[in-house]
Scaffold this active site. Sequence first.
Site, PDB file in Angstrom:
ATOM      1  N   HIS A 261       5.322  -4.909   9.183  1.00  0.00           N
ATOM      2  CA  HIS A 261       5.151  -3.693   8.391  1.00  0.00           C
ATOM      3  C   HIS A 261       5.504  -2.432   9.198  1.00  0.00           C
ATOM      4  CE1 HIS A 261       1.607  -5.749   6.114  1.00  0.00           C
ATOM      5  NE2 HIS A 261       1.726  -6.468   7.209  1.00  0.00           N
TER       6      HIS A 261
ATOM      7  N   SER B  57       0.721 -11.341   6.688  1.00  0.00           N
ATOM      8  CA  SER B  57       1.588 -11.146   5.511  1.00  0.00           C
ATOM      9  C   SER B  57       3.040 -10.954   5.893  1.00  0.00           C
ATOM     10  CB  SER B  57       1.116  -9.921   4.710  1.00  0.00           C
ATOM     11  OG  SER B  57      -0.194 -10.154   4.224  1.00  0.00           O
TER      12      SER B  57
ATOM     13  N   GLN C 183      -6.305  -6.480   6.629  1.00  0.00           N
ATOM     14  CA  GLN C 183      -6.211  -7.312   7.836  1.00  0.00           C
ATOM     15  C   GLN C 183      -6.305  -6.416   9.065  1.00  0.00           C
ATOM     16  OE1 GLN C 183      -2.935 -10.284   7.670  1.00  0.00           O
ATOM     17  NE2 GLN C 183      -2.888  -9.867   5.468  1.00  0.00           N
TER      18      GLN C 183
ATOM     19  N   CYS D 298       5.893  -6.084  -0.695  1.00  0.00           N
ATOM     20  CA  CYS D 298       4.518  -5.994  -1.214  1.00  0.00           C
ATOM     21  C   CYS D 298       4.574  -5.474  -2.647  1.00  0.00           C
ATOM     22  CB  CYS D 298       3.696  -5.028  -0.361  1.00  0.00           C
ATOM     23  SG  CYS D 298       2.022  -4.735  -1.004  1.00  0.00           S
TER      24      CYS D 298
ATOM     25  N   HIS E 238       2.876   1.468   3.043  1.00  0.00           N
ATOM     26  CA  HIS E 238       3.543   0.590   4.014  1.00  0.00           C
ATOM     27  C   HIS E 238       4.823   0.035   3.420  1.00  0.00           C
ATOM     28  CE1 HIS E 238       2.250  -3.694   2.745  1.00  0.00           C
ATOM     29  NE2 HIS E 238       2.067  -2.903   1.731  1.00  0.00           N
TER      30      HIS E 238
END
Length: 163
Positions: free
Chosen positions: A157, A154, A131, A113, A59
């Site tokens: 993405h 977060s 998630q 990330c 991702h």
Amino acid sequence: MSSDWEVRISNSRGTPYFFNHTTKQSSWEAPAELSPEQVQALLSASGAPKKASQVRASHLLVKHNGSRRPSSWKESKITRSKEEAIEILRGYQAQIGTDAHKFSELASVHSDCSSHDQGGDLGLFGPGQMQKPFEEAAYGLKVGEISDVISTDSGVHLVMRTA
Ligand SMILES: Cn1nc(-c2ccccc2)cc1C(=O)N[C@H](Cc1nc2ccccc2[nH]1)C(=O)O
């Protein structure tokens, strides 16, 4: 006896369960007396939908000021708005198109990330590990496909399924 077991589909959940037609016992989990091969054979015979046990995905994450942890290897305090993060991600999406190599290249440079140093590769994961929006996106992709922009706690993405 193991031959007394069958798999039925629960009306309320729509998911398979194990039923022993001799003892009338039922169980969501496969009975210990059944081998993995017997379990798979019963599940196949029931027509229960097969969900890939694990998938692998990469991702490219762009965090924003509403992210669960608004900091990353690149920026100690991320202040951009979610709208700005989406705009940035759309720019990467346009550069990537459907090119897997380009995806990894941009993820390694731009992803917020810590998986950036693996080209965004998260490795293999199963249901319940990521998630929910991320899991649903990854499981909904074919191998090699890239998602549209998705949002988790977060940040935002792009997801690419790799296995
Ligand atoms: C789930 N995960 N795996 C790695 C990872 C995997 C392989 C190599 C290095 C890091 C990092 C993470 C992680 O949660 N990173 C977070 C950001 C993040 N949030 C996510 C939500 C869903 C999927 C991946 C996600 N990554 C962070 O760095 O703040």
